[in-house]
Write an enzyme that holds these catalytic residues in place. Structure first.
Site, PDB file in Angstrom:
ATOM      1  N   ARG A 148     -13.263 -10.561 -15.444  1.00 12.66           N
ATOM      2  CA  ARG A 148     -11.985 -10.102 -15.977  1.00 12.66           C
ATOM      3  C   ARG A 148     -12.228  -9.607 -17.395  1.00 12.66           C
ATOM      4  NH1 ARG A 148      -6.751 -13.845 -17.642  1.00 12.66           N
ATOM      5  NH2 ARG A 148      -7.686 -13.723 -19.703  1.00 12.66           N
ATOM      6  N   TYR A 160      -3.281 -10.985 -25.971  1.00 14.32           N
ATOM      7  CA  TYR A 160      -3.464 -11.980 -24.908  1.00 14.32           C
ATOM      8  C   TYR A 160      -4.900 -11.929 -24.369  1.00 14.32           C
ATOM      9  CZ  TYR A 160      -4.049 -13.986 -20.461  1.00 14.32           C
ATOM     10  OH  TYR A 160      -4.601 -14.726 -19.457  1.00 14.32           O
ATOM     11  N   ASP A 210      -5.808  -8.710 -16.558  1.00 13.38           N
ATOM     12  CA  ASP A 210      -4.546  -9.458 -16.543  1.00 13.38           C
ATOM     13  C   ASP A 210      -3.547  -8.786 -17.483  1.00 13.38           C
ATOM     14  OD1 ASP A 210      -2.528 -11.340 -16.452  1.00 13.38           O
ATOM     15  OD2 ASP A 210      -3.834 -13.063 -16.862  1.00 13.38           O
ATOM     16  N   HIS A 212      -0.522  -9.860 -17.784  1.00 14.03           N
ATOM     17  CA  HIS A 212       0.202 -11.042 -18.290  1.00 14.03           C
ATOM     18  C   HIS A 212       1.702 -10.793 -18.470  1.00 14.03           C
ATOM     19  CE1 HIS A 212       0.148 -15.079 -20.273  1.00 14.03           C
ATOM     20  NE2 HIS A 212      -0.882 -15.212 -19.451  1.00 14.03           N
ATOM     21  N   GLU A 236      -3.348  -8.023 -12.644  1.00 16.08           N
ATOM     22  CA  GLU A 236      -2.660  -9.303 -12.475  1.00 16.08           C
ATOM     23  C   GLU A 236      -1.329  -9.301 -13.207  1.00 16.08           C
ATOM     24  OE1 GLU A 236      -5.292 -12.556 -13.271  1.00 16.08           O
ATOM     25  OE2 GLU A 236      -3.684 -13.776 -14.119  1.00 16.08           O
ATOM     26  N   GLU A 262       0.685 -17.142 -10.762  1.00 15.96           N
ATOM     27  CA  GLU A 262       0.319 -18.349 -11.518  1.00 15.96           C
ATOM     28  C   GLU A 262       1.529 -19.120 -12.041  1.00 15.96           C
ATOM     29  OE1 GLU A 262      -2.212 -16.343 -14.443  1.00 15.96           O
ATOM     30  OE2 GLU A 262      -0.790 -16.954 -15.986  1.00 15.96           O
ATOM     31  N   ARG A 283      -1.624 -15.876  -6.265  1.00 12.66           N
ATOM     32  CA  ARG A 283      -2.391 -16.651  -7.246  1.00 12.66           C
ATOM     33  C   ARG A 283      -1.779 -18.006  -7.569  1.00 12.66           C
ATOM     34  NH1 ARG A 283      -2.922 -15.561 -11.868  1.00 12.66           N
ATOM     35  NH2 ARG A 283      -5.036 -16.297 -12.182  1.00 12.66           N
ATOM     36  N   GLU A 339     -10.346 -18.091  -9.803  1.00 11.25           N
ATOM     37  CA  GLU A 339     -10.551 -17.982 -11.245  1.00 11.25           C
ATOM     38  C   GLU A 339     -11.352 -19.190 -11.731  1.00 11.25           C
ATOM     39  OE1 GLU A 339      -6.908 -18.107 -13.483  1.00 11.25           O
ATOM     40  OE2 GLU A 339      -7.845 -17.229 -15.255  1.00 11.25           O
ATOM     41  N   TRP A 402       5.437 -13.418 -22.917  1.00 11.22           N
ATOM     42  CA  TRP A 402       4.082 -13.612 -23.451  1.00 11.22           C
ATOM     43  C   TRP A 402       3.053 -13.497 -22.361  1.00 11.22           C
ATOM     44  CZ3 TRP A 402       0.358 -17.492 -22.522  1.00 11.22           C
ATOM     45  CH2 TRP A 402      -0.836 -17.307 -23.294  1.00 11.22           C
TER      46      TRP A 402
HETATM   47  C1  GCO Z   1      -4.846 -16.732 -16.353  1.00 13.44           C
HETATM   48  C2  GCO Z   1      -3.635 -17.069 -17.117  1.00 13.44           C
HETATM   49  C3  GCO Z   1      -3.826 -18.038 -18.241  1.00 13.44           C
HETATM   50  C4  GCO Z   1      -2.451 -18.488 -18.731  1.00 13.44           C
HETATM   51  C5  GCO Z   1      -2.512 -19.933 -19.088  1.00 13.44           C
HETATM   52  C6  GCO Z   1      -1.216 -20.470 -19.613  1.00 13.44           C
HETATM   53  O1  GCO Z   1      -4.806 -15.735 -15.683  1.00 13.44           O
HETATM   54  O2  GCO Z   1      -5.794 -17.489 -16.439  1.00 13.44           O
HETATM   55  O3  GCO Z   1      -2.859 -15.978 -17.390  1.00 13.44           O
HETATM   56  O4  GCO Z   1      -4.623 -17.520 -19.257  1.00 13.44           O
HETATM   57  O5  GCO Z   1      -2.048 -17.733 -19.808  1.00 13.44           O
HETATM   58  O6  GCO Z   1      -2.877 -20.644 -17.945  1.00 13.44           O
HETATM   59  O7  GCO Z   1      -1.306 -21.847 -19.787  1.00 13.44           O
HETATM   60 MG    MG Z   2      -3.016 -14.718 -15.647  1.00 10.01          MG
END
Ligand code: GCO
Ligand code: MG
Length: 402
Positions: A148, A160, A210, A212, A236, A262, A283, A339, A402
Site C-alpha cells: 500500500r 493520512y 487508501d 480513507h 480503499e 473497516e 474489509r 492487511e 478523517w
Molecule cells: C487501515 C486503516 C487504519 C485506520 C486505523 C484507525 O487501512 O489500516 O485505515 O490505518 O486508520 O485502524 O484506528
Molecule cells: Mg483503511
C-alpha cells in the site's frame, strides 16, 4: 459439563493500547479475545466487565453460536462498534477454547485449509516521494508481493497514512491532533504520485491505496478513472460508506476495484454493497464485526457475489485479532488479501505466538486454538495511556472525514 468460570478484561499499552479478554472455564482452559477499539478502549472494557461478564459466568463455553445470538439479540440495542467489538472478543475467545479442547487449530474447525498461506499487504509511506520510493524498495526487499502506498500531499501537514517512526500509529496524542485537508490538492497529487510509483517499480507487485473516506462519490469516480491504467489492487474507502448506495455512482464510472469495510460492524452494514456487487473486497475485521462467527457469515455472503475478503489488520488490532483473522483467511474459499503491519517489540513480548510472516505471506499457527498466549504480569508494566485518532479540517476550518 464445563462452564465459564472467570472473565478477565485487561487494558494495557505494550507498544500501544490494547484491550484483551480472557475467558477461563471450570476445566481450567483459557481463551483470548481482542476488544481493542482505537481511541474508545475503555467503552468496550466497561461493556465487557459490567454488562457481558455477568451473563457469561456459568454458561457452556462450547455453545458459540448460541452465545453470539444471546449477546446480539439479547442486548436489544444492536450493532455499533462498541457492542460488536465486545461480542467479537467473546466469540474469538470461545473459538480459542473450542480449539484447545479439541486439540486442533481453529482453522481446522472452520473446515480446514483452503490455501497454504495468506497473502498480505504492507504499508509503505513517506512524507515525500523520495521517502516513499525508499520505503517501497524496503518492502520489496523484505519479500512483500503487495504494497500500500501513501505519501504526504505537498502543502498539507500530517497526511493520512504517513509513518513518523518505524511503526505507523495514527492515535498518537492525548487529545485529537487536527490535520488540514484539501480534496483539490489530494486529487491533483495522488494519481500523479501513484503513476510515478508504477513508472519506477513496474507492475510485478500489487499496488494498493487508501483514500480513507475523504471523497464524495463523484470525486471518487474521478480518482478511480484517473488511476485505472495503473491497475491498483484496490482503492480503499473512497467515500464514507454509511450510504451504501453511493457506491453505485463510483461503479458506473470506473473499473478500479473498490475495498470497503473497516469501520463497518455487521453483515447488514455491507449487505447492499455485496449483493449489488458495488465493491470487490469486503474489509470488515474479525474484532470489530462480531468475531469469527459473524465474519465467516459476511464472507460466505460475499462469496455468492464474487466479492473477496480483505480484512482490516492494522496494529491497532492486537496479535489475537491477527491470529484469528489468519485462521479465517486460511479456511475460506473467497480470500483476497490480509492487511499486515509489524507490531512493536513490546507487543510481541506480551502477546506470544500466532501467525508468522515469511516471503510476503502469513502462516497460520498449528497450535490448538488460536495459538496466542498473553503475559498478564508483563502487561502490567505497560499502563493504559489514553490516545486519540486525529481529526481532519478543510482549509476553511470545517470538519472533514478523517
Ligand atoms: C487501515 C486503516 C487504519 C485506520 C486505523 C484507525 O487501512 O489500516 O485505515 O490505518 O486508520 O485502524 O484506528
Ligand atoms: Mg483503511
Amino acid at each position: 459439563m464445563s462452564t465459564i468460570e472467570k472473565v478477565d478484561v485487561f487494558v494495557a499499552a505494550p507498544g500501544r493500547n490494547y484491550v484483551t479478554l480472557r475467558i477461563t472455564t471450570s476445566d481450567g482452559v483459557t481463551g483470548l479475545g481482542d476488544a481493542t477499539l482505537n481511541g474508545r478502549e475503555l467503552a468496550v472494557a466497561a461493556y465487557l466487565r459490567d454488562h457481558v461478564a455477568p451473563l457469561l459466568v456459568g454458561r457452556d463455553p462450547a455453545r458459540i453460536e448460541d452465545t453470539w445470538q444471546y449477546l446480539y439479540r439479547g442486548a436489544y440495542w444492536r450493532r455499533g462498534p462498541v457492542t460488536m467489538t465486545a461480542i467479537a472478543a467473546v466469540d474469538i475467545a470461545l473459538w480459542d477454547i473450542k480449539g484447545k479442547v479439541a486439540g486442533l487449530p481453529v482453522y481446522q474447525l472452520l473446515g480446514g485449509r483452503s490455501r497454504d498461506a495468506v497473502l498480505v499487504y504492507g504499508h509503505a509511506s513517506g512524507s515525500d516521494l523520495a521517502e516513499l520510493f525508499d520505503d517501497i524498495a524496503r518492502f520489496k526487499d523484505a519479500g512483500y508481493q503487495a504494497i500500500r502506498a501513501q505519501t504526504g500531499v505537498p502543502g498539507l501537514a500530517g497526511s493520512y497514512g504517513v509513518r513518523k517512526g518505524l511503526i505507523y500509529e495514527p492515535a498518537a496524542t492525548a487529545l485529537p491532533e487536527e490535520q488540514p485537508w484539501s480534496t483539490e490538492q489530494y486529487l491533483n497529487f495522488a494519481p500523479r504520485y501513484l503513476r510515478e510509483v508504477r513508472e519506477r517499480f513496474g507492475f510485478d507487485f500489487h499496488l494498493l491505496h487508501d483514500v480513507h473516506h475523504r471523497l464524495t462519490p463523484i470525486e471518487a469516480a474521478r480518482f478511480g478513472k484517473e488511476v485505472e491504467e495503473l491497475h491498483l489492487f484496490w482503492m480503499e474507502d473512497p467515500t464514507p460508506a454509511e450510504n451504501q448506495e453511493s457506491f453505485r455512482l463510483i461503479r458506473q464510472h470506473t473499473t478500479t476495484p473498490i475495498a470497503v469495510g473497516e469501520v463497518l460492524t455487521s453483515i447488514w452494514d455491507v449487505q447492499q454493497l455485496i449483493t449489488e456487487q458495488l465493491i470487490d473486497y469486503v474489509r470488515t475485521s474479525v474484532s470489530h464485526s462480531g468475531g469469527i462467527t459473524h465474519l465467516r457469515r459476511i464472507f460466505d455472503l460475499a462469496a455468492l457475489y464474487q466479492v473477496r475478503s480483505g480484512s482490516h489488520g492494522p496494529t491497532d488490532l492486537s496479535p489475537v485479532s491477527l491470529a484469528a483473522a489468519v485462521h479465517v483467511d486460511t479456511a475460506i474459499p473467497n480470500f483476497g488479501i490480509q492487511e499486515y503491519m509489524a507490531f512493536a517489540p513490546e507487543t510481541l513480548e506480551v502477546f506470544r505466538g500466532g501467525a508468522s510472516f515469511a516471503d510476503g505471506m502469513l502462516h497460520v499457527s498449528e497450535e490448538p486454538g488460536l495459538g496466542v498466549e498473553y503475559d498478564e504480569r508483563l502487561a502490567e508494566r505497560f499502563p493504559y495511556d489514553p490516545k486519540y485518532l486525529p481529526v481532519a479540517r478543510r482549509l476553511d476550518g470545517s470538519v472533514h472525514d478523517w
